[in-house]
Design an enzyme around this catalytic site. Structure first.
Site, mmCIF file in Angstrom:
data_model
loop_
_atom_site.group_PDB
_atom_site.id
_atom_site.type_symbol
_atom_site.label_atom_id
_atom_site.label_comp_id
_atom_site.label_asym_id
_atom_site.label_seq_id
_atom_site.Cartn_x
_atom_site.Cartn_y
_atom_site.Cartn_z
ATOM 1 N N GLY A 12 39.531 18.278 3.780
ATOM 2 C CA GLY A 12 39.260 18.775 5.131
ATOM 3 C C GLY A 12 37.931 19.502 5.225
ATOM 4 O O GLY A 12 37.129 19.244 6.131
ATOM 5 N N ARG A 80 48.011 15.272 -5.030
ATOM 6 C CA ARG A 80 48.649 14.909 -6.293
ATOM 7 C C ARG A 80 48.193 15.793 -7.449
ATOM 8 O O ARG A 80 47.061 16.221 -7.500
ATOM 9 C CB ARG A 80 48.272 13.476 -6.659
ATOM 10 C CG ARG A 80 49.110 12.467 -5.961
ATOM 11 C CD ARG A 80 48.977 11.155 -6.658
ATOM 12 N NE ARG A 80 47.717 10.477 -6.362
ATOM 13 C CZ ARG A 80 47.369 9.330 -6.910
ATOM 14 N NH1 ARG A 80 48.140 8.756 -7.807
ATOM 15 N NH2 ARG A 80 46.236 8.757 -6.582
ATOM 16 N N ARG A 86 51.586 9.018 -5.342
ATOM 17 C CA ARG A 86 51.406 9.448 -3.950
ATOM 18 C C ARG A 86 52.768 9.603 -3.265
ATOM 19 O O ARG A 86 52.947 10.468 -2.417
ATOM 20 C CB ARG A 86 50.547 8.443 -3.193
ATOM 21 C CG ARG A 86 49.104 8.374 -3.691
ATOM 22 C CD ARG A 86 48.273 7.391 -2.893
ATOM 23 N NE ARG A 86 46.880 7.331 -3.330
ATOM 24 C CZ ARG A 86 46.424 6.509 -4.273
ATOM 25 N NH1 ARG A 86 47.224 5.682 -4.886
ATOM 26 N NH2 ARG A 86 45.145 6.511 -4.594
ATOM 27 N N ASN A 93 55.154 16.407 2.728
ATOM 28 C CA ASN A 93 54.049 16.067 3.628
ATOM 29 C C ASN A 93 54.521 15.490 4.962
ATOM 30 O O ASN A 93 53.846 15.654 5.980
ATOM 31 C CB ASN A 93 53.085 15.110 2.924
ATOM 32 C CG ASN A 93 52.226 15.841 1.896
ATOM 33 O OD1 ASN A 93 52.316 17.057 1.771
ATOM 34 N ND2 ASN A 93 51.407 15.107 1.162
ATOM 35 N N THR A 117 46.476 12.342 4.933
ATOM 36 C CA THR A 117 47.519 12.846 4.040
ATOM 37 C C THR A 117 48.332 11.701 3.420
ATOM 38 O O THR A 117 48.687 10.745 4.094
ATOM 39 C CB THR A 117 48.463 13.775 4.841
ATOM 40 O OG1 THR A 117 47.665 14.784 5.479
ATOM 41 C CG2 THR A 117 49.485 14.440 3.930
ATOM 42 N N ASN A 118 48.628 11.834 2.129
ATOM 43 C CA ASN A 118 49.414 10.838 1.395
ATOM 44 C C ASN A 118 50.915 11.126 1.415
ATOM 45 O O ASN A 118 51.300 12.271 1.592
ATOM 46 C CB ASN A 118 48.942 10.815 -0.065
ATOM 47 C CG ASN A 118 47.741 9.893 -0.257
ATOM 48 O OD1 ASN A 118 47.716 8.812 0.286
ATOM 49 N ND2 ASN A 118 46.791 10.340 -1.043
ATOM 50 N N HIS A 173 47.960 1.983 0.579
ATOM 51 C CA HIS A 173 47.134 2.835 -0.264
ATOM 52 C C HIS A 173 47.997 3.300 -1.435
ATOM 53 O O HIS A 173 48.599 4.351 -1.397
ATOM 54 C CB HIS A 173 46.640 4.028 0.556
ATOM 55 C CG HIS A 173 45.701 4.921 -0.194
ATOM 56 N ND1 HIS A 173 44.570 4.459 -0.818
ATOM 57 C CD2 HIS A 173 45.719 6.257 -0.400
ATOM 58 C CE1 HIS A 173 43.939 5.477 -1.370
ATOM 59 N NE2 HIS A 173 44.621 6.574 -1.129
#
Ligand code: NAI
Length: 306
Positions: A12, A80, A86, A93, A117-118, A173
């Protein structure tokens, strides 16, 4: 224009810096930790006279301050640690991104949302669902990063300028992402004409593990410079209505034979968000890989919603 970046962690804050120093927009940096976004915003503003940009950077813990944003980028959440996938980040999350998206939407009903975000494809789906926005206004950043990693590895292998290399990575991803060497070129020449299959497979594998390679080296978290650059490219494309063709996690409505799932595909990005999705021709094997990747994302969405 105004861009809100939710989460003032590594990704960020670096994204805020890139947006400001490229003079793309004013930036509101929001985090749950008191003082953190304010401190980073002040630090960045104190470089304004040296970097010579006009963007204002505001740090806040209050969603009201994000009002009137053209774009909201969500980076809030856990990153992570070594040994984690992830997907291990999912439940924590999920709550964070849904809350952030809902609160941002309240103050910026016209905004386009980019999720970072993952696990990325799952979080993007949740943000789309929670906001109830038309899907073209919600997308996820991953393909630009995964492609830029492959681009870098190709350039390093051949000893050519990275600028001359174009690479394409589709799919989720994660470990099931789908790098497409057939569609990678150096100044228009397919890399399949320039490298043998063993070398290409090695670069593809390194791309799949590109995030983990950095997590292992850093030990404290994940990559953030290239992720921030990737997100900044998407922000710029949207704000300037550039119609660039970039891989992004987009909502599929039958494209590639897939429905009701977010997955990395080539998108034309412009001021309305995902202006269109390009369907590139895939071999049967590639198509199967894309569907496997989609099935895994879908399964995780169900787990996250439980
Ligand atoms: P970080 O740990 O440095 O920063 C996360 C920030 O989120 C922290 O400052 C934390 O205080 C904040 N936060 C936590 N809960 C919050 C809430 N409820 N509201 C507002 N802020 C909150 O992590 P980093 O490295 O910046 O990564 C952020 C996320 O982005 C991770 O999930 C990471 O896996 C993901 N990521 C995704 C990439 C992609 O290609 N899509 C690439 C790189 C990172």
């Amino acid at each position: 224009p105004r861009v809100s970046v939710i989460g003032a962690g590594n990704v960020g804050r670096t994204l805020a810096q890139r947006i400001a120093e490229k003079n793309l927009a004013d930036v509101v940096l929001l985090d749950i930790v008191n003082g953190l976004p304010q401190g980073i915003a002040l630090d960045l503003m104190e470089a304004q006279g040296i970097e010579l940009h006009d963007s204002e950077i505001i740090g806040t813990n209050n969603y009201e301050d994000t009002a009137g944003s053209d774009i909201v980028v969500i980076t809030a959440g856990l990153a992570r640690k070594p040994g984690m996938s992830r997907d291990d980040l999912m439940n924590v999350n999920a709550k964070i991104v849904v809350e952030a998206a809902t609160k941002c939407l309240k103050y910026s009903p016209e905004a386009i949302f980019i999720v970072i975000t993952n696990p990325l494809d799952v979080m993007t789906y949740l943000v789309w669902q929670a906001t109830g926005l038309p899907p073209q206004r919600v997308m996820g950043m991953a393909g630009v990063l995964d492609s830029s990693r492959l681009q870098t590895f190709i350039a390093m292998e051949l000893g050519v300028s990275t600028a001359d290399v174009h690479a394409m990575v589709l799919g989720g991803h994660g470990d099931l992402m789908l790098p497409l060497p057939r569609y990678c070129t150096v100044s228009g020449v397919p890399i399949t004409e320039l490298m043998d299959e063993i070398t290409i497979n090695r670069l593809v594998e390194r791309t799949r593990n590109g995030g983990a390679e950095i997590v292992k080296l850093l030990q404290t978290g994940g990559a953030y410079y290239a992720p921030a650059s990737s997100a900044c490219t998407m922000v710029e494309t949207i704000l300037r209505n550039q119609s660039r063709l970039l891989p992004a996690a987009a909502y599929l409505k039958g494209e590639y034979g897939l429905q009701d799932v977010y997955l990395g595909v080539p998108c034309r990005l412009g001021c309305r968000g995902v202006e269109s999705i390009l369907e590139v021709r895939l071999t049967d094997a590639e198509r199967l890989d894309l569907h496997t990747s989609a099935a895994s994302v879908r399964q995780n969405v169900h787990l996250a919603l439980d």
